[in-house]
Design an enzyme around this catalytic site. Structure first.
Site, PDB file in Angstrom:
ATOM      1  N   ARG A  58     -71.420  47.610  28.086  1.00  0.00           N
ATOM      2  CA  ARG A  58     -72.830  47.731  27.675  1.00  0.00           C
ATOM      3  C   ARG A  58     -73.656  46.528  28.104  1.00  0.00           C
ATOM      4  O   ARG A  58     -74.872  46.616  28.244  1.00  0.00           O
ATOM      5  CB  ARG A  58     -72.917  47.987  26.169  1.00  0.00           C
ATOM      6  CG  ARG A  58     -72.691  49.450  25.838  1.00  0.00           C
ATOM      7  CD  ARG A  58     -72.281  49.673  24.420  1.00  0.00           C
ATOM      8  NE  ARG A  58     -70.897  49.295  24.215  1.00  0.00           N
ATOM      9  CZ  ARG A  58     -70.402  48.839  23.089  1.00  0.00           C
ATOM     10  NH1 ARG A  58     -71.170  48.693  22.053  1.00  0.00           N
ATOM     11  NH2 ARG A  58     -69.134  48.523  23.001  1.00  0.00           N
ATOM     12  N   GLU A  95     -58.215  40.057  16.456  1.00  0.00           N
ATOM     13  CA  GLU A  95     -57.610  40.084  15.132  1.00  0.00           C
ATOM     14  C   GLU A  95     -56.099  40.354  15.280  1.00  0.00           C
ATOM     15  O   GLU A  95     -55.267  39.703  14.665  1.00  0.00           O
ATOM     16  CB  GLU A  95     -58.285  41.171  14.296  1.00  0.00           C
ATOM     17  CG  GLU A  95     -58.053  41.012  12.827  1.00  0.00           C
ATOM     18  CD  GLU A  95     -58.746  42.118  12.047  1.00  0.00           C
ATOM     19  OE1 GLU A  95     -59.534  42.870  12.631  1.00  0.00           O
ATOM     20  OE2 GLU A  95     -58.449  42.216  10.843  1.00  0.00           O
TER      21      GLU A  95
HETATM   22  P1  AMP Z   1     -66.623  39.730  19.820  1.00  0.00           P
HETATM   23  O1  AMP Z   1     -65.771  39.184  20.922  1.00  0.00           O
HETATM   24  O2  AMP Z   1     -65.891  39.888  18.531  1.00  0.00           O
HETATM   25  O3  AMP Z   1     -67.922  38.964  19.663  1.00  0.00           O
HETATM   26  O4  AMP Z   1     -66.971  41.225  20.221  1.00  0.00           O
HETATM   27  C1  AMP Z   1     -68.022  41.492  21.068  1.00  0.00           C
HETATM   28  C2  AMP Z   1     -67.785  42.715  21.893  1.00  0.00           C
HETATM   29  O5  AMP Z   1     -67.240  43.808  21.155  1.00  0.00           O
HETATM   30  C3  AMP Z   1     -69.105  43.175  22.454  1.00  0.00           C
HETATM   31  O6  AMP Z   1     -68.948  43.412  23.843  1.00  0.00           O
HETATM   32  C4  AMP Z   1     -69.460  44.411  21.679  1.00  0.00           C
HETATM   33  O7  AMP Z   1     -69.941  45.390  22.551  1.00  0.00           O
HETATM   34  C5  AMP Z   1     -68.176  44.869  20.998  1.00  0.00           C
HETATM   35  N1  AMP Z   1     -68.322  45.087  19.538  1.00  0.00           N
HETATM   36  C6  AMP Z   1     -67.717  44.375  18.551  1.00  0.00           C
HETATM   37  N2  AMP Z   1     -68.035  44.832  17.328  1.00  0.00           N
HETATM   38  C7  AMP Z   1     -68.881  45.869  17.527  1.00  0.00           C
HETATM   39  C8  AMP Z   1     -69.587  46.777  16.641  1.00  0.00           C
HETATM   40  N3  AMP Z   1     -69.501  46.684  15.306  1.00  0.00           N
HETATM   41  N4  AMP Z   1     -70.379  47.711  17.203  1.00  0.00           N
HETATM   42  C9  AMP Z   1     -70.482  47.803  18.544  1.00  0.00           C
HETATM   43  N5  AMP Z   1     -69.855  47.000  19.417  1.00  0.00           N
HETATM   44  C10 AMP Z   1     -69.060  46.042  18.931  1.00  0.00           C
END
Ligand code: AMP
Length: 171
Positions: A58, A95
């Site tokens: 995205r 996680e």
């Molecule tokens: P993080 O590495 O935990 O910051 O996760 C970020 C990535 O996971 C991004 O590329 C988001 O598109 C996806 N992502 C994580 N949590 C969500 C959520 N609740 N809704 C949509 N996309 C998420």
């Protein structure tokens, strides 16, 4: 314009307990998409951004559009095994288990001014890995921007020292 009104919460996707932030209603609306792209790029206008990066998948949508707006190039960061040429890779902890991102080894020139972009900041692990890759190639990160920030996950703590810009903040 209230951009948050164009984000759809989908409970228990892709697994139980996760509220997935579905951006497709925003993407499908011409005025909301235009506004989101304008606001994402606005703090970086006139800052000499040469390259915008987007994280699969995205992040590609907003990365490409913001790059066009800032008259910068676009560089994709992808899941392992997707980029065809020589790559560098960074693993990061989830996680449960690990994930990784890759970038083409010649995608950024030393000293280039880079704007990092993704749709959503959750724990920050993905973006922290992406920033490490870009800086490893010599890029100078001028900003890190997201459409949505899930503040309760404190992703900013994994991105210390960066100029972080988010449009929709979920407390
Ligand atoms: P993080 O590495 O935990 O910051 O996760 C970020 C990535 O996971 C991004 O590329 C988001 O598109 C996806 N992502 C994580 N949590 C969500 C959520 N609740 N809704 C949509 N996309 C998420």
């Amino acid at each position: 314009m209230d951009l948050e009104a164009y984000i759809r919460d989908v409970p228990d996707f892709p697994k139980k307990g996760i509220i997935f932030k579905d951006i497709t209603p925003l993407l499908a609306d011409a005025a909301a998409l235009e506004e989101a792209v304008r606001r994402l790029g606005r703090p970086y206008e006139g800052k000499g951004v040469q390259v915008v990066t987007g994280i699969e998948s995205r992040g590609f949508i907003f990365g490409g559009a913001v790059a066009r707006r800032l008259r910068a190039g676009f560089v994709p960061l992808r899941k392992p095994g997707k980029l065809p040429y020589k790559t560098v890779k960074k693993e990061y902890a989830l996680e449960y288990g690990t994930d990784a991102v890759e970038i083409h080894a010649d995608a950024i020139s030393p000293g280039q001014k880079v704007l990092m972009l993704d749709d959503l900041l959750a724990t920050g692990g993905t973006m922290a890995a992406a920033c490490e890759l870009v800086e490893g190639l010599g890029g100078r990160i001028v900003g890190v921007a997201f459409l949505i920030e899930l503040c309760f996950l404190k992703g900013r703590q994994k991105l210390p020292g960066y100029d972080i810009h988010t449009l929709i903040r979920v407390p």
